[in-house]
Design a protein around this motif. Structure first.
Motif, PDB file in Angstrom:
ATOM      1  N   GLN A 196       0.865  -1.337  -0.035  1.00 35.64           N
ATOM      2  CA  GLN A 196       0.114   0.045   0.028  1.00 35.64           C
ATOM      3  C   GLN A 196       0.846   1.325  -0.168  1.00 35.64           C
ATOM      4  O   GLN A 196       0.710   2.185  -0.701  1.00 35.64           O
ATOM      5  CB  GLN A 196      -1.090   0.015   1.252  1.00 35.64           C
ATOM      6  N   ARG A 197       2.060   1.266   0.828  1.00 38.21           N
ATOM      7  CA  ARG A 197       2.838   2.507   0.664  1.00 38.21           C
ATOM      8  C   ARG A 197       3.653   2.322  -0.665  1.00 38.21           C
ATOM      9  O   ARG A 197       3.995   3.733  -1.034  1.00 38.21           O
ATOM     10  CB  ARG A 197       3.898   2.007   1.876  1.00 38.21           C
ATOM     11  N   GLY A 198       3.895   1.326  -1.395  1.00 40.15           N
ATOM     12  CA  GLY A 198       4.554   1.255  -2.510  1.00 40.15           C
ATOM     13  C   GLY A 198       5.889   1.300  -2.559  1.00 40.15           C
ATOM     14  O   GLY A 198       6.798   1.529  -3.620  1.00 40.15           O
ATOM     15  N   VAL A 199       6.530   1.196  -1.311  1.00 39.09           N
ATOM     16  CA  VAL A 199       8.000   1.233  -0.929  1.00 39.09           C
ATOM     17  C   VAL A 199       8.247   0.342   0.027  1.00 39.09           C
ATOM     18  O   VAL A 199       7.783   0.452   1.036  1.00 39.09           O
ATOM     19  CB  VAL A 199       8.287   2.851  -0.703  1.00 39.09           C
ATOM     20  N   LEU A 200       9.431  -0.486  -0.239  1.00 36.56           N
ATOM     21  CA  LEU A 200      10.118  -1.298   0.731  1.00 36.56           C
ATOM     22  C   LEU A 200      11.163  -0.417   1.535  1.00 36.56           C
ATOM     23  O   LEU A 200      12.065   0.429   0.817  1.00 36.56           O
ATOM     24  CB  LEU A 200      10.886  -2.368   0.237  1.00 36.56           C
ATOM     25  N   LEU A 245       8.569 -12.251   6.884  1.00 37.46           N
ATOM     26  CA  LEU A 245       9.644 -13.185   7.216  1.00 37.46           C
ATOM     27  C   LEU A 245       9.726 -14.327   6.351  1.00 37.46           C
ATOM     28  O   LEU A 245      10.598 -14.614   5.508  1.00 37.46           O
ATOM     29  CB  LEU A 245       9.627 -13.543   8.461  1.00 37.46           C
ATOM     30  N   GLN A 246       8.489 -14.917   6.133  1.00 41.83           N
ATOM     31  CA  GLN A 246       8.193 -16.124   5.149  1.00 41.83           C
ATOM     32  C   GLN A 246       8.607 -15.754   3.936  1.00 41.83           C
ATOM     33  O   GLN A 246       8.959 -16.607   3.116  1.00 41.83           O
ATOM     34  CB  GLN A 246       6.822 -16.560   5.430  1.00 41.83           C
ATOM     35  N   TYR A 247       7.898 -14.687   3.541  1.00 41.99           N
ATOM     36  CA  TYR A 247       8.122 -14.171   2.136  1.00 41.99           C
ATOM     37  C   TYR A 247       9.739 -14.075   1.668  1.00 41.99           C
ATOM     38  O   TYR A 247      10.235 -14.626   0.550  1.00 41.99           O
ATOM     39  CB  TYR A 247       7.607 -12.735   1.812  1.00 41.99           C
ATOM     40  N   VAL A 248      10.343 -13.486   2.481  1.00 38.85           N
ATOM     41  CA  VAL A 248      11.821 -13.321   2.348  1.00 38.85           C
ATOM     42  C   VAL A 248      12.536 -14.456   2.451  1.00 38.85           C
ATOM     43  O   VAL A 248      13.275 -14.977   1.721  1.00 38.85           O
ATOM     44  CB  VAL A 248      12.390 -12.481   3.556  1.00 38.85           C
ATOM     45  N   ASN A 249      12.261 -15.587   3.288  1.00 37.12           N
ATOM     46  CA  ASN A 249      13.005 -16.827   3.326  1.00 37.12           C
ATOM     47  C   ASN A 249      12.358 -17.582   1.871  1.00 37.12           C
ATOM     48  O   ASN A 249      13.306 -18.350   1.277  1.00 37.12           O
ATOM     49  CB  ASN A 249      12.448 -17.568   4.477  1.00 37.12           C
ATOM     50  N   ASN A 250      11.188 -17.513   1.432  1.00 36.73           N
ATOM     51  CA  ASN A 250      10.928 -18.231   0.357  1.00 36.73           C
ATOM     52  C   ASN A 250      11.863 -17.743  -0.878  1.00 36.73           C
ATOM     53  O   ASN A 250      12.087 -18.451  -1.742  1.00 36.73           O
ATOM     54  CB  ASN A 250       9.348 -17.922   0.171  1.00 36.73           C
ATOM     55  N   LEU A 251      11.942 -16.321  -0.867  1.00 31.21           N
ATOM     56  CA  LEU A 251      12.718 -15.757  -2.056  1.00 31.21           C
ATOM     57  C   LEU A 251      13.962 -16.117  -1.899  1.00 31.21           C
ATOM     58  O   LEU A 251      14.697 -16.470  -2.937  1.00 31.21           O
ATOM     59  CB  LEU A 251      12.444 -14.318  -1.942  1.00 31.21           C
ATOM     60  N   ILE A 252      14.560 -16.031  -0.756  1.00 34.67           N
ATOM     61  CA  ILE A 252      16.081 -16.489  -0.452  1.00 34.67           C
ATOM     62  C   ILE A 252      16.382 -18.029  -1.082  1.00 34.67           C
ATOM     63  O   ILE A 252      17.308 -18.491  -1.709  1.00 34.67           O
ATOM     64  CB  ILE A 252      16.717 -16.623   0.747  1.00 34.67           C
ATOM     65  N   HIS A 253      15.292 -18.956  -0.847  1.00 33.61           N
ATOM     66  CA  HIS A 253      15.313 -20.463  -1.050  1.00 33.61           C
ATOM     67  C   HIS A 253      15.281 -20.351  -2.641  1.00 33.61           C
ATOM     68  O   HIS A 253      16.056 -21.127  -3.125  1.00 33.61           O
ATOM     69  CB  HIS A 253      14.331 -21.077  -0.284  1.00 33.61           C
ATOM     70  N   ALA A 259      16.863  -5.057  -3.505  1.00 37.33           N
ATOM     71  CA  ALA A 259      16.185  -4.369  -4.349  1.00 37.33           C
ATOM     72  C   ALA A 259      15.476  -5.666  -5.213  1.00 37.33           C
ATOM     73  O   ALA A 259      14.316  -5.423  -5.860  1.00 37.33           O
ATOM     74  CB  ALA A 259      17.290  -3.734  -5.430  1.00 37.33           C
ATOM     75  N   GLU A 260      15.938  -6.716  -5.161  1.00 37.81           N
ATOM     76  CA  GLU A 260      15.394  -7.997  -5.580  1.00 37.81           C
ATOM     77  C   GLU A 260      14.007  -8.422  -4.701  1.00 37.81           C
ATOM     78  O   GLU A 260      13.092  -8.474  -5.451  1.00 37.81           O
ATOM     79  CB  GLU A 260      16.186  -9.097  -5.593  1.00 37.81           C
ATOM     80  N   ILE A 261      14.097  -8.085  -3.420  1.00 40.02           N
ATOM     81  CA  ILE A 261      12.973  -8.395  -2.851  1.00 40.02           C
ATOM     82  C   ILE A 261      11.831  -7.398  -2.994  1.00 40.02           C
ATOM     83  O   ILE A 261      10.659  -7.839  -3.027  1.00 40.02           O
ATOM     84  CB  ILE A 261      13.276  -8.291  -1.248  1.00 40.02           C
ATOM     85  N   ALA A 262      12.221  -6.151  -3.325  1.00 39.03           N
ATOM     86  CA  ALA A 262      11.387  -5.074  -3.512  1.00 39.03           C
ATOM     87  C   ALA A 262      10.623  -5.505  -4.979  1.00 39.03           C
ATOM     88  O   ALA A 262       9.586  -5.224  -4.983  1.00 39.03           O
ATOM     89  CB  ALA A 262      12.011  -3.634  -3.541  1.00 39.03           C
ATOM     90  N   ASN A 288      10.125  -8.130  -6.401  1.00 39.00           N
ATOM     91  CA  ASN A 288       9.281  -9.402  -6.368  1.00 39.00           C
ATOM     92  C   ASN A 288       7.932  -8.848  -5.648  1.00 39.00           C
ATOM     93  O   ASN A 288       6.730  -9.467  -5.871  1.00 39.00           O
ATOM     94  CB  ASN A 288       9.744 -10.412  -5.757  1.00 39.00           C
ATOM     95  N   LEU A 289       8.158  -7.832  -4.734  1.00 39.08           N
ATOM     96  CA  LEU A 289       6.932  -7.359  -4.122  1.00 39.08           C
ATOM     97  C   LEU A 289       6.024  -6.306  -4.587  1.00 39.08           C
ATOM     98  O   LEU A 289       5.123  -5.833  -4.539  1.00 39.08           O
ATOM     99  CB  LEU A 289       7.135  -6.752  -2.750  1.00 39.08           C
ATOM    100  N   GLY A 290       6.704  -5.862  -6.197  1.00 41.18           N
ATOM    101  CA  GLY A 290       6.090  -4.954  -6.930  1.00 41.18           C
ATOM    102  C   GLY A 290       6.041  -3.589  -6.336  1.00 41.18           C
ATOM    103  O   GLY A 290       5.254  -2.645  -6.576  1.00 41.18           O
ATOM    104  N   VAL A 291       7.254  -3.211  -5.652  1.00 42.07           N
ATOM    105  CA  VAL A 291       7.418  -1.677  -5.184  1.00 42.07           C
ATOM    106  C   VAL A 291       8.660  -1.515  -5.236  1.00 42.07           C
ATOM    107  O   VAL A 291       9.626  -2.005  -5.587  1.00 42.07           O
ATOM    108  CB  VAL A 291       6.957  -1.911  -3.484  1.00 42.07           C
ATOM    109  N   ASP A 292       9.109  -0.025  -5.098  1.00 41.14           N
ATOM    110  CA  ASP A 292      10.212   0.525  -4.938  1.00 41.14           C
ATOM    111  C   ASP A 292      10.918   0.319  -3.759  1.00 41.14           C
ATOM    112  O   ASP A 292      10.305  -0.361  -2.962  1.00 41.14           O
ATOM    113  CB  ASP A 292      10.116   2.144  -5.074  1.00 41.14           C
ATOM    114  N   VAL A 293      12.123   0.400  -3.671  1.00 34.69           N
ATOM    115  CA  VAL A 293      12.961   0.411  -2.490  1.00 34.69           C
ATOM    116  C   VAL A 293      13.666   1.455  -2.045  1.00 34.69           C
ATOM    117  O   VAL A 293      14.055   2.345  -2.897  1.00 34.69           O
ATOM    118  CB  VAL A 293      14.217  -0.671  -2.604  1.00 34.69           C
ATOM    119  N   GLU A 294      13.815   1.935  -0.670  1.00 32.53           N
ATOM    120  CA  GLU A 294      14.224   3.076  -0.310  1.00 32.53           C
ATOM    121  C   GLU A 294      15.099   2.601   0.986  1.00 32.53           C
ATOM    122  O   GLU A 294      14.835   1.906   1.788  1.00 32.53           O
ATOM    123  CB  GLU A 294      13.228   4.111   0.402  1.00 32.53           C
TER     124      GLU A 294
END
Length: 265
Positions: free
Chosen positions: A37-41, A239-247, A70-73, A75-81
């Motif tokens: 909703q914020r649009g930014v990680l 946390l689960q999202y990040v772990n899944n992406l790392i895997h 940046a890769e996590i962001a 995949n979430l469909g948002v920008d990173v700051e």
């Protein structure tokens, strides 16, 4: 009950079920919903840890973990700051109210102490304590006992695991706590200290970029651990999202390619 009434009853039940399921999904995905909703990680980082996280001119961030964030962001469909933090304030910044960032990266070692009060992702990079010294001093340091002498000046940055390790294991050395981590290698090279306590992830970069420096114990680290992403507890969905992406990145080889980009193992 008439057929029309029965149909309306079933439709009402289906609607209530959909609302309930949506509510449950949203309640279980609070952190991710907030980020999207914020649009930014928002990512906390010290920006002083080459080649994992470094900031140039207070605004341009680069490094292995900067790319990972940046890769996590993406995949979430948002920008990173990126939000500045420091080793002495890291824990307080993670736990701050209101929340200042979604998680922190900076070559943060997974430890039991951190896990007691915060959450950490699965590890994605091996780590361990080692030293930097001047090239001409390479033969002087073969073990920790060679460093733990009164005449050896050991420089560390404040507030992190380097300072903690030095104070717990070097009871005879002269320990110098210097506030700017990225300046310590140059100070050692210039003779302002004899040894820097650092990590096997950081030391090779400085050896490759400063011919005055050596890491004689790089293949014999004093400790063994893994680096992960640090966040406050209760963000189970993130946390689960990040772990899944790392895997996934481990499985498809993209994590290894990212390591190779920055000369990491």
């Amino acid at each position: 009950m008439t057929a029309k009434a029965h149909f309306l009853h079933l439709a009402t039940v289906a609607l209530l079920l959909a609302i309930t399921l949506t509510s449950c999904f949203n309640s279980k995905h609070v952190a991710i919903n907030r980020i999207q909703q914020r649009g930014v990680l928002l990512v906390g980082t010290t920006g002083d840890y080459r080649p994992l996280s470094f900031v140039e001119n207070d605004s341009v961030y680069w490094g292995f973990e900067i790319d990972l964030a940046a890769e996590i962001a993406r995949n979430l469909g948002v920008d990173v700051e990126f939000v500045s933090t420091s080793w002495p304030t890291l824990t307080n910044d993670v736990l701050a109210e209101p929340q200042t960032f979604d998680f922190a990266i900076s070559g943060i070692t997974i430890t039991d102490d951190r896990l007691q009060i915060m959450a950490m992702s699965d590890g994605y990079l091996a780590n361990g304590k080692t030293i930097l010294c001047r090239v001409e001093d390479t033969t002087a340091f073969h073990s920790l006992s060679d460093i733990d002498k009164a005449e050896v000046r050991v420089m560390v940055n404040p507030g992190g695991m380097n300072e903690k390790f030095a104070k717990e294991n070097l009871t005879n050395s002269t320990i110098i706590v210097y506030p700017v981590n990225e300046e310590i290698p140059s100070l050692v090279a210039q003779g302002n200290a004899d040894v820097m306590i650092t990590e096997i992830t950081e030391a090779p970069w400085y050896v490759q970029n400063d011919p005055r420096l050596a890491a004689p114990l790089l293949n014999k680290p004093f400790t063994h651990g893994e680096i992960g992403i640090l966040m406050r507890k209760g963000q189970n969905d993130l946390l689960q999202y990040v772990n899944n992406l790392i895997h996934k990145m481990k499985e498809d080889g993209s994590l290894q390619k990212l390591k190779e980009k920055y000369g990491l193992k």
